[in-house]
Design an enzyme around this catalytic site. Structure first.
Site, PDB file in Angstrom:
ATOM      1  N   ASP A   1       0.857  -1.171   0.000  1.00 24.51           N
ATOM      2  CA  ASP A   1       0.000   0.000   0.000  1.00 24.51           C
ATOM      3  C   ASP A   1       0.909   1.242   0.000  1.00 24.51           C
ATOM      4  O   ASP A   1       2.068   1.164   0.407  1.00 24.51           O
ATOM      5  CB  ASP A   1      -0.881  -0.044   1.251  1.00 24.51           C
ATOM      6  N   ARG A   2       0.413   2.357  -0.485  1.00 23.11           N
ATOM      7  CA  ARG A   2       1.252   3.561  -0.562  1.00 23.11           C
ATOM      8  C   ARG A   2       1.062   4.467   0.668  1.00 23.11           C
ATOM      9  O   ARG A   2       1.957   4.573   1.497  1.00 23.11           O
ATOM     10  CB  ARG A   2       0.911   4.341  -1.856  1.00 23.11           C
ATOM     11  N   ASP A   3      -0.123   5.072   0.780  1.00 31.95           N
ATOM     12  CA  ASP A   3      -0.330   6.088   1.816  1.00 31.95           C
ATOM     13  C   ASP A   3      -0.501   5.421   3.187  1.00 31.95           C
ATOM     14  O   ASP A   3      -1.361   4.561   3.360  1.00 31.95           O
ATOM     15  CB  ASP A   3      -1.553   6.943   1.475  1.00 31.95           C
TER      16      ASP A   3
ATOM     17  N   ASN B   1      -5.397   2.792  -3.569  1.00 32.07           N
ATOM     18  CA  ASN B   1      -6.695   3.397  -3.884  1.00 32.07           C
ATOM     19  C   ASN B   1      -6.511   4.907  -3.875  1.00 32.07           C
ATOM     20  O   ASN B   1      -6.016   5.456  -2.884  1.00 32.07           O
ATOM     21  CB  ASN B   1      -7.739   3.048  -2.812  1.00 32.07           C
ATOM     22  N   GLN B   2      -6.904   5.566  -4.938  1.00 31.66           N
ATOM     23  CA  GLN B   2      -6.792   7.030  -5.005  1.00 31.66           C
ATOM     24  C   GLN B   2      -8.161   7.641  -5.270  1.00 31.66           C
ATOM     25  O   GLN B   2      -8.409   8.260  -6.311  1.00 31.66           O
ATOM     26  CB  GLN B   2      -5.758   7.441  -6.062  1.00 31.66           C
ATOM     27  N   ALA B   3      -9.038   7.450  -4.284  1.00 32.47           N
ATOM     28  CA  ALA B   3     -10.398   7.979  -4.436  1.00 32.47           C
ATOM     29  C   ALA B   3     -10.413   9.504  -4.475  1.00 32.47           C
ATOM     30  O   ALA B   3     -11.400  10.094  -4.912  1.00 32.47           O
ATOM     31  CB  ALA B   3     -11.290   7.475  -3.306  1.00 32.47           C
TER      32      ALA B   3
ATOM     33  N   CYS C   1      -6.072   2.918  -8.268  1.00 33.00           N
ATOM     34  CA  CYS C   1      -7.490   2.947  -8.642  1.00 33.00           C
ATOM     35  C   CYS C   1      -8.005   4.356  -8.425  1.00 33.00           C
ATOM     36  O   CYS C   1      -7.990   4.841  -7.291  1.00 33.00           O
ATOM     37  CB  CYS C   1      -8.291   1.967  -7.787  1.00 33.00           C
TER      38      CYS C   1
ATOM     39  N   ARG D   1     -10.706  -1.189  -7.112  1.00 28.23           N
ATOM     40  CA  ARG D   1     -10.667  -0.552  -5.795  1.00 28.23           C
ATOM     41  C   ARG D   1     -10.523  -1.619  -4.704  1.00 28.23           C
ATOM     42  O   ARG D   1     -11.364  -2.491  -4.549  1.00 28.23           O
ATOM     43  CB  ARG D   1     -11.945   0.262  -5.582  1.00 28.23           C
TER      44      ARG D   1
HETATM   45 MG   LIG Z   1      -3.004   3.149   3.288  1.00 25.00          MG
HETATM   46 ZN   LIG Z   2     -10.955   1.239  -9.721  1.00 25.48          ZN
END
Ligand SMILES: [Mg+2]
Ligand SMILES: [Zn+2]
Length: 197
Positions: free
Chosen positions: A10-12, A53-55, A91, A109
């Site tokens: 995961d990134r963040d 995930n980049q919502a 995503c 996602r």
């Molecule tokens: Mg995270």
């Molecule tokens: Zn997506």
């Protein structure tokens, strides 16, 4: 060539400080152990793949081109430290996105497995020997869904996630941060992995 095991990161909150929606480089802080952790995984023969995930994109808070820009910047930081990220997947969607182009029930996602499935095809991965490391239960849930092992880190949202166990979701390990996760993974590699030279 046989298939490689991978560590999906995961990134963040896992590689980077969690800052809400990361929307510009000035707000990006990489944890001090991230480069070393990735380099150790490289040396142990794992492909290292970022899945995020980049919502914020779907919500109009992050420009989609910035996501690529941040990943290019990070790739440079890792390269300088002798570490390699083999793939970057994000995503940009959300089912309730105000921006119509991003409003969908997508397959990518997390905890849905779309990003891992793409990486599996792109990089020829062996998921049964792979791991997912993240600061949210959804990262662990994703690991389960693809037959990999899941490690929850206490950085980012991880400490508060740990205080709110999710029924039916059990991490293989809960550890302080990415470096501790790497140490755990290297101890739990049961099968030989090809070593990179
Ligand atoms: Mg995270
Ligand atoms: Zn997506």
């Amino acid at each position: 060539m046989s298939q490689s095991p991978a560590v999906f990161l995961d990134r963040d909150g896992t590689l980077l400080e969690e800052v809400g929606y990361l929307d510009r480089l000035e707000r990006l802080t990489i944890f001090p152990f991230s480069v070393d952790g990735v380099r150790l995984l490289n040396r142990a023969g794992f492909k290292v793949v970022v899945i995020t995930n980049q919502a914020g994109v779907a919500r109009g808070l992050v420009e989609e081109p910035f996501v690529g820009e941040a990943h290019s910047y990070l790739a440079g930081v890792f390269a300088e430290g002798g570490a390699t990220i083999d793939g970057w997947y994000y995503c940009p969607h959300h089912p309730d996105a105000p921006i119509e182009a991003y409003r969908q029930q997508c397959e990518c996602r997390k905890p849905r497995p779309g990003m891992i499935r793409r990486a599996e095809r792109d990089l020829d991965l062996d998921l049964a020997r792979s791991f997912v490391v993240g600061d949210r239960w959804l990262d662990v849930e994703l690991a389960r869904a693809v037959g990999a092992r899941g490690v929850l880190v206490r950085t980012g949202y991880g400490a508060s996630e740990e205080r709110r166990p999710q029924p039916g979701i059990q991490a293989d390990a809960v550890v302080d941060n990415l470096m501790a996760a790497v140490t755990w993974i290297l101890r739990h590699v049961t099968q030989n992995v090809e070593r990179r030279t």
